[in-house]
Scaffold this motif. Structure first.
Motif, PDB file in Angstrom:
ATOM      1  N   PRO A 125       0.824  -1.211   0.000  1.00  0.00           N
ATOM      2  CA  PRO A 125       0.000   0.000   0.000  1.00  0.00           C
ATOM      3  C   PRO A 125       0.864   1.270   0.000  1.00  0.00           C
ATOM      4  CG  PRO A 125       0.095  -0.922   2.206  1.00  0.00           C
ATOM      5  CD  PRO A 125       0.836  -1.881   1.319  1.00  0.00           C
ATOM      6  N   SER A 126       0.358   2.300  -0.619  1.00  0.00           N
ATOM      7  CA  SER A 126       1.074   3.572  -0.690  1.00  0.00           C
ATOM      8  C   SER A 126       0.119   4.691  -0.291  1.00  0.00           C
ATOM      9  CB  SER A 126       1.609   3.807  -2.103  1.00  0.00           C
ATOM     10  OG  SER A 126       2.194   5.088  -2.208  1.00  0.00           O
ATOM     11  N   ASN A 127       0.502   5.451   0.754  1.00  0.00           N
ATOM     12  CA  ASN A 127      -0.353   6.506   1.307  1.00  0.00           C
ATOM     13  C   ASN A 127       0.170   7.868   0.871  1.00  0.00           C
ATOM     14  OD1 ASN A 127      -1.818   8.300   2.867  1.00  0.00           O
ATOM     15  ND2 ASN A 127      -1.090   7.508   4.831  1.00  0.00           N
ATOM     16  N   ASP A 128      -0.651   8.636   0.098  1.00  0.00           N
ATOM     17  CA  ASP A 128      -0.209   9.961  -0.353  1.00  0.00           C
ATOM     18  C   ASP A 128      -0.863  11.090   0.442  1.00  0.00           C
ATOM     19  OD1 ASP A 128      -2.809  10.083  -1.242  1.00  0.00           O
ATOM     20  OD2 ASP A 128      -2.324  10.177  -3.374  1.00  0.00           O
ATOM     21  N   GLY A 129      -1.512  10.722   1.565  1.00  0.00           N
ATOM     22  CA  GLY A 129      -2.154  11.742   2.398  1.00  0.00           C
ATOM     23  C   GLY A 129      -3.604  11.987   2.032  1.00  0.00           C
ATOM     24  N   GLU A 130      -4.023  11.500   0.896  1.00  0.00           N
ATOM     25  CA  GLU A 130      -5.404  11.668   0.449  1.00  0.00           C
ATOM     26  C   GLU A 130      -6.089  10.308   0.259  1.00  0.00           C
ATOM     27  OE1 GLU A 130      -7.174  14.450  -0.008  1.00  0.00           O
ATOM     28  OE2 GLU A 130      -5.508  15.743   0.613  1.00  0.00           O
ATOM     29  N   VAL A 131      -5.368   9.401  -0.393  1.00  0.00           N
ATOM     30  CA  VAL A 131      -5.888   8.056  -0.654  1.00  0.00           C
ATOM     31  C   VAL A 131      -4.766   7.045  -0.469  1.00  0.00           C
ATOM     32  CG1 VAL A 131      -7.639   8.864  -2.301  1.00  0.00           C
ATOM     33  CG2 VAL A 131      -5.355   8.196  -3.110  1.00  0.00           C
ATOM     34  N   ILE A 132      -5.138   5.790  -0.476  1.00  0.00           N
ATOM     35  CA  ILE A 132      -4.140   4.722  -0.416  1.00  0.00           C
ATOM     36  C   ILE A 132      -4.234   3.932  -1.710  1.00  0.00           C
ATOM     37  CG2 ILE A 132      -3.474   2.569   0.733  1.00  0.00           C
ATOM     38  CD1 ILE A 132      -4.554   3.705   3.321  1.00  0.00           C
ATOM     39  N   ARG A 133      -3.105   3.785  -2.373  1.00  0.00           N
ATOM     40  CA  ARG A 133      -3.047   2.979  -3.600  1.00  0.00           C
ATOM     41  C   ARG A 133      -2.381   1.648  -3.265  1.00  0.00           C
ATOM     42  NH1 ARG A 133      -4.265   5.919  -8.108  1.00  0.00           N
ATOM     43  NH2 ARG A 133      -4.283   8.204  -7.792  1.00  0.00           N
ATOM     44  N   VAL A 134      -2.988   0.580  -3.718  1.00  0.00           N
ATOM     45  CA  VAL A 134      -2.459  -0.758  -3.462  1.00  0.00           C
ATOM     46  C   VAL A 134      -2.092  -1.396  -4.793  1.00  0.00           C
ATOM     47  CG1 VAL A 134      -2.923  -3.047  -2.529  1.00  0.00           C
ATOM     48  CG2 VAL A 134      -3.865  -1.022  -1.397  1.00  0.00           C
ATOM     49  N   THR A 135      -0.817  -1.679  -4.984  1.00  0.00           N
ATOM     50  CA  THR A 135      -0.350  -2.305  -6.224  1.00  0.00           C
ATOM     51  C   THR A 135      -0.373  -3.827  -6.054  1.00  0.00           C
ATOM     52  OG1 THR A 135       1.104  -0.430  -6.692  1.00  0.00           O
ATOM     53  CG2 THR A 135       1.555  -2.486  -7.861  1.00  0.00           C
ATOM     54  N   VAL A 136      -0.962  -4.484  -7.030  1.00  0.00           N
ATOM     55  CA  VAL A 136      -1.075  -5.950  -6.993  1.00  0.00           C
ATOM     56  C   VAL A 136      -0.024  -6.530  -7.943  1.00  0.00           C
ATOM     57  CG1 VAL A 136      -2.588  -7.928  -7.316  1.00  0.00           C
ATOM     58  CG2 VAL A 136      -3.551  -5.747  -6.557  1.00  0.00           C
ATOM     59  N   PRO A 137       1.075  -7.037  -7.412  1.00  0.00           N
ATOM     60  CA  PRO A 137       2.152  -7.570  -8.274  1.00  0.00           C
ATOM     61  C   PRO A 137       1.769  -8.923  -8.858  1.00  0.00           C
ATOM     62  CG  PRO A 137       2.685  -7.962  -5.978  1.00  0.00           C
ATOM     63  CD  PRO A 137       1.418  -7.155  -5.983  1.00  0.00           C
ATOM     64  N   PRO A 138       2.422  -9.310  -9.946  1.00  0.00           N
ATOM     65  CA  PRO A 138       2.163 -10.641 -10.522  1.00  0.00           C
ATOM     66  C   PRO A 138       2.545 -11.730  -9.520  1.00  0.00           C
ATOM     67  CG  PRO A 138       3.374  -9.241 -12.052  1.00  0.00           C
ATOM     68  CD  PRO A 138       3.389  -8.535 -10.741  1.00  0.00           C
ATOM     69  N   LEU A 139       1.881 -12.862  -9.614  1.00  0.00           N
ATOM     70  CA  LEU A 139       2.161 -13.974  -8.704  1.00  0.00           C
ATOM     71  C   LEU A 139       3.405 -14.739  -9.145  1.00  0.00           C
ATOM     72  CD1 LEU A 139      -1.407 -15.480  -8.124  1.00  0.00           C
ATOM     73  CD2 LEU A 139      -0.089 -14.052  -6.555  1.00  0.00           C
ATOM     74  N   THR A 140       4.259 -15.010  -8.192  1.00  0.00           N
ATOM     75  CA  THR A 140       5.415 -15.868  -8.469  1.00  0.00           C
ATOM     76  C   THR A 140       4.993 -17.326  -8.269  1.00  0.00           C
ATOM     77  OG1 THR A 140       6.159 -15.854  -6.170  1.00  0.00           O
ATOM     78  CG2 THR A 140       6.957 -14.081  -7.601  1.00  0.00           C
ATOM     79  N   SER A 141       5.846 -18.234  -8.708  1.00  0.00           N
ATOM     80  CA  SER A 141       5.541 -19.660  -8.560  1.00  0.00           C
ATOM     81  C   SER A 141       5.408 -20.042  -7.085  1.00  0.00           C
ATOM     82  CB  SER A 141       6.644 -20.501  -9.220  1.00  0.00           C
ATOM     83  OG  SER A 141       6.420 -21.880  -9.022  1.00  0.00           O
ATOM     84  N   ASP A 142       6.300 -19.536  -6.245  1.00  0.00           N
ATOM     85  CA  ASP A 142       6.238 -19.848  -4.812  1.00  0.00           C
ATOM     86  C   ASP A 142       4.978 -19.270  -4.176  1.00  0.00           C
ATOM     87  OD1 ASP A 142       8.613 -21.216  -4.935  1.00  0.00           O
ATOM     88  OD2 ASP A 142       9.850 -19.527  -4.242  1.00  0.00           O
ATOM     89  N   ARG A 143       4.625 -18.064  -4.608  1.00  0.00           N
ATOM     90  CA  ARG A 143       3.434 -17.425  -4.050  1.00  0.00           C
ATOM     91  C   ARG A 143       2.167 -18.183  -4.452  1.00  0.00           C
ATOM     92  NH1 ARG A 143       1.550 -15.112   0.284  1.00  0.00           N
ATOM     93  NH2 ARG A 143      -0.072 -13.559  -0.125  1.00  0.00           N
ATOM     94  N   ARG A 144       2.147 -18.714  -5.653  1.00  0.00           N
ATOM     95  CA  ARG A 144       0.995 -19.516  -6.094  1.00  0.00           C
ATOM     96  C   ARG A 144       0.820 -20.747  -5.202  1.00  0.00           C
ATOM     97  NH1 ARG A 144      -0.286 -18.034 -11.591  1.00  0.00           N
ATOM     98  NH2 ARG A 144       1.444 -16.863 -12.518  1.00  0.00           N
ATOM     99  N   LYS A 145       1.941 -21.394  -4.868  1.00  0.00           N
ATOM    100  CA  LYS A 145       1.880 -22.580  -4.017  1.00  0.00           C
ATOM    101  C   LYS A 145       1.353 -22.230  -2.622  1.00  0.00           C
ATOM    102  CE  LYS A 145       5.646 -25.010  -6.376  1.00  0.00           C
ATOM    103  NZ  LYS A 145       7.025 -25.550  -6.250  1.00  0.00           N
ATOM    104  N   GLU A 146       1.813 -21.082  -2.106  1.00  0.00           N
ATOM    105  CA  GLU A 146       1.351 -20.640  -0.793  1.00  0.00           C
ATOM    106  C   GLU A 146      -0.150 -20.366  -0.806  1.00  0.00           C
ATOM    107  OE1 GLU A 146       3.570 -17.273   0.456  1.00  0.00           O
ATOM    108  OE2 GLU A 146       5.503 -18.295   0.404  1.00  0.00           O
ATOM    109  N   LEU A 147      -0.607 -19.721  -1.856  1.00  0.00           N
ATOM    110  CA  LEU A 147      -2.031 -19.403  -1.965  1.00  0.00           C
ATOM    111  C   LEU A 147      -2.865 -20.666  -2.158  1.00  0.00           C
ATOM    112  CD1 LEU A 147      -1.907 -16.166  -4.172  1.00  0.00           C
ATOM    113  CD2 LEU A 147      -2.271 -16.343  -1.706  1.00  0.00           C
TER     114      LEU A 147
END
Length: 265
Positions: free
Chosen positions: A171-193
């Motif tokens: 998450p990134s807070n600019d004082g007004e809103v929060i932007r959340v960047t969703v990165p691509p899934l890695t192979s290890d992250r897929r297994k965890e999910l």
């Protein structure tokens, strides 16, 4: 009062059965004043004491007379009890399926989806509240989320909560809103999910089994109250198991669907 065995043939003729199975009064060729009439069928049994006429039919008694009746459920009553308990069990199982599906939606994929924040709770003025109740969440593009709090003083608190949730996003807070960047899934992250999805599916199955257990307890209670026979309970429990198996298959199906979704991204 002692009960005597009555043959199936004799049941069709209550008077003849009673004259054979019950003792006669001394010095009298008539039947006792309180004979026993036994009716039977495949799913219905009734034991009734009281005077009967010569056709074996119970006589209507005055208010001062006493009679005792022990009744097992008729076929209609059994079906009514089954319908009530089974319908309640199905309703609870449907809710369990909905919960599993909702939890699956919170498992992120490579695309941004507001549902991935559904289980985020923020300590707002000392009270845990769902993020969606204190902020508006949108998807400006396929790889990011935009969070606009109704109260800007909660920005840092929301940001901190998202980081602690370990969703694999930044998450990134600019004082007004929060932007959340969703990165691509890695192979290890897929297994965890995938492991997370399997755990959520098992939680759903445990809930289904508990619902089945409670329904069977309801049948057992009716048996103890003499409203159902042991055979009735066995038959109803077998039918309930079929319903349970159907809902287990539903969980397997949506689990497989979610796992395939993770692998495709």
């Amino acid at each position: 009062m002692a009960l005597h065995a009555v043959s199936p043939a004799a049941v069709s003729s209550p008077l003849r059965a009673l004259s054979r199975s019950l003792p006669q009064r001394p010095g009298c060729g008539c039947l006792p004043k309180q004979p026993v009439v036994i009716y039977s069928s495949t799913n219905f049994a009734r034991l009734q004491t009281g005077p009967v006429d010569f056709a074996g039919r119970p006589l209507v008694l005055g208010r001062s007379d006493k009679r005792a009746v022990l009744t097992h459920a008729t076929i209609e009553e059994i079906e009514a009890e089954k319908s009530l308990i089974e319908d309640q069990a199905k309703e609870k199982m449907e809710k369990a399926i909905e919960t599993v599906q909702t939890n699956f939606n919170t498992v992120r994929t490579g695309r941004s989806n507001p549902a991935m924040l559904d289980r985020i709770e923020v300590e707002y003025y000392g009270t845990p509240v769902n993020l969606k109740s204190i902020a508006q969440i949108s998807t400006p593009d396929a790889t990011s989320l935009l969070i606009q709090p109704y109260d800007k003083s909660s920005l840092k608190l929301i940001e901190k909560t998202i980081v602690a949730a370990n969703l694999g996003v930044t998450p990134s807070n600019d004082g007004e809103v929060i932007r959340v960047t969703v990165p691509p899934l890695t192979s290890d992250r897929r297994k965890e999910l995938a492991k997370t999805v399997a755990k959520l599916a098992e939680d759903g199955k445990v809930a289904i089994r508990n619902i089945r257990r409670d329904a069977i307890k309801a049948y057992d209670k009716l048996q103890k109250e003499k409203k159902l026979s042991e055979d009735n309970v066995k038959d109803l429990s077998a039918d309930l198991q079929k319903v349970t198996d159907e809902y287990m298959k539903k969980i397997d199906s949506i689990q497989k669907q979610k796992e395939q979704e993770l692998m495709k991204i």
